[in-house]
Design an enzyme around this catalytic site. Structure first.
Site, short mmCIF file in Angstrom:
data_model
loop_
_atom_site.label_atom_id
_atom_site.label_comp_id
_atom_site.label_asym_id
_atom_site.label_seq_id
_atom_site.Cartn_x
_atom_site.Cartn_y
_atom_site.Cartn_z
N PHE A 6 0.84 -1.20 0.00
CA PHE A 6 0.00 0.00 0.00
C PHE A 6 0.87 1.25 0.00
O PHE A 6 1.76 1.40 0.83
CB PHE A 6 -0.91 0.01 1.24
CG PHE A 6 -1.78 1.25 1.35
CD1 PHE A 6 -2.80 1.48 0.44
CD2 PHE A 6 -1.59 2.16 2.36
CE1 PHE A 6 -3.61 2.61 0.53
CE2 PHE A 6 -2.39 3.30 2.48
CZ PHE A 6 -3.41 3.52 1.55
N GLY A 9 1.97 7.80 -0.10
CA GLY A 9 2.79 8.97 -0.42
C GLY A 9 3.23 8.87 -1.86
O GLY A 9 2.41 8.65 -2.75
N GLU A 86 12.36 3.00 1.44
CA GLU A 86 11.61 3.29 2.67
C GLU A 86 12.46 3.09 3.93
O GLU A 86 11.93 2.91 5.02
CB GLU A 86 10.36 2.40 2.73
CG GLU A 86 9.49 2.44 1.48
CD GLU A 86 8.86 3.81 1.20
OE1 GLU A 86 8.66 4.59 2.14
OE2 GLU A 86 8.60 4.09 0.02
#
Length: 189
Positions: A6, A9, A86
């Site tokens: 998911f 951003g 990330e």
């Protein structure tokens, strides 16, 4: 078995990996906030940018895009890529993903979501809440290897509007950033 990721951003407009399907939808009981510092993409260690993270918010929803990755090699490549992209987010959680606001059962269960937690011991880049003016000013002035922080904000606003989501936090920040930029242009000309 397929892996689902998911994005709430920049993953909404730039996945950066191969996927089989993309669904627009939301997760429940979280809200998107510009509380995560970015020292590697949209800022520097000396002047961090601000990117979005999620914070628990009972009864709220966070819209974004979920990506389905089926092939083994695509999953491995995506995970390797996401672990770098990330890396400033300290939590990986698996949540239910919905596509229909009236649905009681999720469209997909176990969607992987990266979150920068509010725990400064685990997440040294967590900046936390500030006023709209303070956050927008930081975003307007920050720039990193991936470009100006304001570009991230404006692209997120546009991507959310394209999927039919009017996120008040994002829109308020974008409007304040535009105000700051217009005033800056007026004073320098």
């Amino acid at each position: 078995m397929a892996m689902w990721v998911f994005g709430y951003g920049s993953l909404i407009w730039k996945a950066g990996f191969n996927y089989d399907d993309r669904l627009v939808g939301f997760i429940k009981d979280y809200r998107r906030v510009f509380y995560q510092g970015s020292t590697d993409h949209r800022g520097t260690p000396e002047y961090p940018g601000r990117t979005v993270t999620l914070e628990p918010a009972q009864g709220e929803v966070c819209w974004g895009a979920a990506y389905k990755i089926s092939k083994k090699e695509d999953k491995e490549t995506a995970l390797t890529y996401l672990e770098v992209r990330e890396k400033q987010y300290d939590k990986k959680v698996y949540l239910d993903f919905f596509t229909d606001p009236t649905a009681t059962t999720p469209a997909v269960s176990g969607v992987m979501v990266y979150i920068g937690s509010a725990d400064k011991k685990l997440n040294e880049n967590y900046l936390g809440p500030a006023t709209v003016e303070e956050i927008a000013k930081q975003i307007v002035h920050a720039e990193g290897p991936s470009g100006p922080n304001r570009e991230y904000l404006f692209r997120l606003e546009k991507a959310l509007l394209q999927i039919g989501c009017k996120d008040k936090h994002v829109m308020d920040l974008a409007n304040e950033a535009r105000r700051i930029l217009s005033e800056g242009e007026l004073t320098t000309s």
